[in-house]
Design an enzyme around this catalytic site. Structure first.
Site, PDB file in Angstrom:
ATOM      1  N   GLU A 135       2.614  -0.756   4.516  1.00 34.50           N
ATOM      2  CA  GLU A 135       2.303   0.605   4.079  1.00 34.50           C
ATOM      3  C   GLU A 135       3.601   1.337   3.759  1.00 34.50           C
ATOM      4  O   GLU A 135       4.513   1.385   4.585  1.00 34.50           O
ATOM      5  CB  GLU A 135       1.559   1.377   5.184  1.00 34.50           C
ATOM      6  CG  GLU A 135       0.111   0.967   5.379  1.00 34.50           C
ATOM      7  CD  GLU A 135      -0.852   1.639   4.384  1.00 34.50           C
ATOM      8  OE1 GLU A 135      -0.393   2.447   3.549  1.00 34.50           O
ATOM      9  OE2 GLU A 135      -2.063   1.335   4.463  1.00 34.50           O
ATOM     10  N   HIS A 160       0.850  -1.195   0.000  1.00 38.02           N
ATOM     11  CA  HIS A 160       0.000   0.000   0.000  1.00 38.02           C
ATOM     12  C   HIS A 160       0.882   1.241   0.000  1.00 38.02           C
ATOM     13  O   HIS A 160       2.057   1.177   0.322  1.00 38.02           O
ATOM     14  CB  HIS A 160      -0.825   0.078   1.295  1.00 38.02           C
ATOM     15  CG  HIS A 160      -1.630  -1.117   1.618  1.00 38.02           C
ATOM     16  ND1 HIS A 160      -2.974  -1.190   1.360  1.00 38.02           N
ATOM     17  CD2 HIS A 160      -1.309  -2.293   2.219  1.00 38.02           C
ATOM     18  CE1 HIS A 160      -3.455  -2.354   1.773  1.00 38.02           C
ATOM     19  NE2 HIS A 160      -2.458  -3.048   2.304  1.00 38.02           N
ATOM     20  N   TYR A 161       0.273   2.399  -0.314  1.00 39.61           N
ATOM     21  CA  TYR A 161       0.907   3.649   0.099  1.00 39.61           C
ATOM     22  C   TYR A 161      -0.066   4.435   0.953  1.00 39.61           C
ATOM     23  O   TYR A 161      -1.282   4.252   0.886  1.00 39.61           O
ATOM     24  CB  TYR A 161       1.465   4.472  -1.053  1.00 39.61           C
ATOM     25  CG  TYR A 161       0.484   5.025  -2.064  1.00 39.61           C
ATOM     26  CD1 TYR A 161      -0.616   5.789  -1.695  1.00 39.61           C
ATOM     27  CD2 TYR A 161       0.713   4.811  -3.409  1.00 39.61           C
ATOM     28  CE1 TYR A 161      -1.481   6.307  -2.641  1.00 39.61           C
ATOM     29  CE2 TYR A 161      -0.150   5.336  -4.361  1.00 39.61           C
ATOM     30  CZ  TYR A 161      -1.251   6.076  -3.972  1.00 39.61           C
ATOM     31  OH  TYR A 161      -2.101   6.584  -4.910  1.00 39.61           O
ATOM     32  N   HIS A 187      -2.485  -3.479  -3.425  1.00 33.83           N
ATOM     33  CA  HIS A 187      -3.850  -3.306  -2.913  1.00 33.83           C
ATOM     34  C   HIS A 187      -4.830  -3.203  -4.085  1.00 33.83           C
ATOM     35  O   HIS A 187      -5.933  -3.748  -4.047  1.00 33.83           O
ATOM     36  CB  HIS A 187      -3.916  -2.055  -2.027  1.00 33.83           C
ATOM     37  CG  HIS A 187      -5.110  -1.996  -1.141  1.00 33.83           C
ATOM     38  ND1 HIS A 187      -5.438  -0.905  -0.399  1.00 33.83           N
ATOM     39  CD2 HIS A 187      -6.085  -2.918  -0.890  1.00 33.83           C
ATOM     40  CE1 HIS A 187      -6.564  -1.149   0.273  1.00 33.83           C
ATOM     41  NE2 HIS A 187      -6.976  -2.365  -0.009  1.00 33.83           N
TER      42      HIS A 187
HETATM   43 ZN   LIG Z   1      -4.055   0.373   0.455  1.00 29.36          ZN
END
Ligand SMILES: [Zn+2]
Length: 235
Positions: free
Chosen positions: A86, A22-23, A128
């Site tokens: 993340e 994710h970011y 994601h």
């Molecule tokens: Zn995400």
């Protein structure tokens, strides 16, 4: 001990078999606070800062809350079976500015350790946007999947841009079949419906970042077929 309170047990007997990238799409301090805020009801196992510091927020044995409504192959609800990472990146959607070298190096080190720890194969490292193509774009087309694949941390097949759209029923059906074999959740309708368009765009973000949003083309189908053939489903 988990730093974030936002986690629960995995289903009985389930070990993590996927990693989802994710970011954050917000500044680091705000992202960290949110991932640890009980009101927010979100978390990830790891947060990697732009300058390459990896912080563990949830124990990998536990179920963190990063994927939301999601599907890949036979799995629904990827939080059950995945580890979430993340990446500190403010966005905008698509992921810009590019992920810095120090952050990518830290991610590669962490991914290699996770894959070793849990025996996770490279085809199970996902975006994601792969598992929620209708509502998520992260980590975006600026993220360097080819680089991960060079280190055995993801999968990749080179391809060329195409200027020839091909959205006839046969080509769409071939794409749906190949995307499905790869793991995307899409029905074989032979029609470029909304769900198929979302999966195509997710596929482009991963493997054809030079033409995100472009129409389907024969080269994208070939690429999806080759990916599915080279990394057949193990689980
Ligand atoms: Zn995400």
């Amino acid at each position: 001990m988990s730093v974030s309170p936002n986690f629960g047990p995995r289903p009985a007997g389930v070990r993590p078999s996927f990693v989802i990238l994710h970011y954050t799409e917000m500044p680091l301090a705000a992202a960290r606070a949110r991932l640890c805020d009980p009101e927010a009801q979100v978390s990830a196992h790891w947060l990697i800062s732009a300058n390459g510091v990896a912080e563990a927020l949830v124990d990998e044995e536990m179920r963190a809350w990063h994927a939301g409504v999601s599907a890949w192959r036979a799995h629904d609800n990827l939080n059950d079976v995945s580890i979430g990472i993340e990446l500190d990146n403010p966005g905008p959607p698509g992921g810009s500015p590019p992920f810095p070298e120090t952050q990518m190096a830290a991610l590669e080190k962490l991914l290699a350790a996770i894959m070793e720890r849990w025996a996770i194969p490279p085809e199970n490292i996902l975006a994601h946007s792969d598992v929620a193509p209708d509502r998520k774009v992260d980590p975006g087309e600026k993220f360097d999947w080819r680089r991960l694949a060079r280190s055995g941390l993801s999968v990749w097949v080179d391809s060329e841009p195409s200027s020839v759209p091909a959205e006839d029923a046969a080509t769409v059906a071939a794409f749906q079949r190949a995307a499905r074999a790869l793991g995307y959740r899409v029905e074989e309708t032979s029609a470029m419906d909304d769900a198929t368009r979302a999966v195509l765009t997710a596929f482009q973000r991963r493997f054809r970042p030079f033409e995100v949003g472009a129409p389907l083309c024969a080269e994208a189908v070939r690429q999806a077929e080759e990916l599915a053939a080279r990394w057949p489903v193990r689980r």
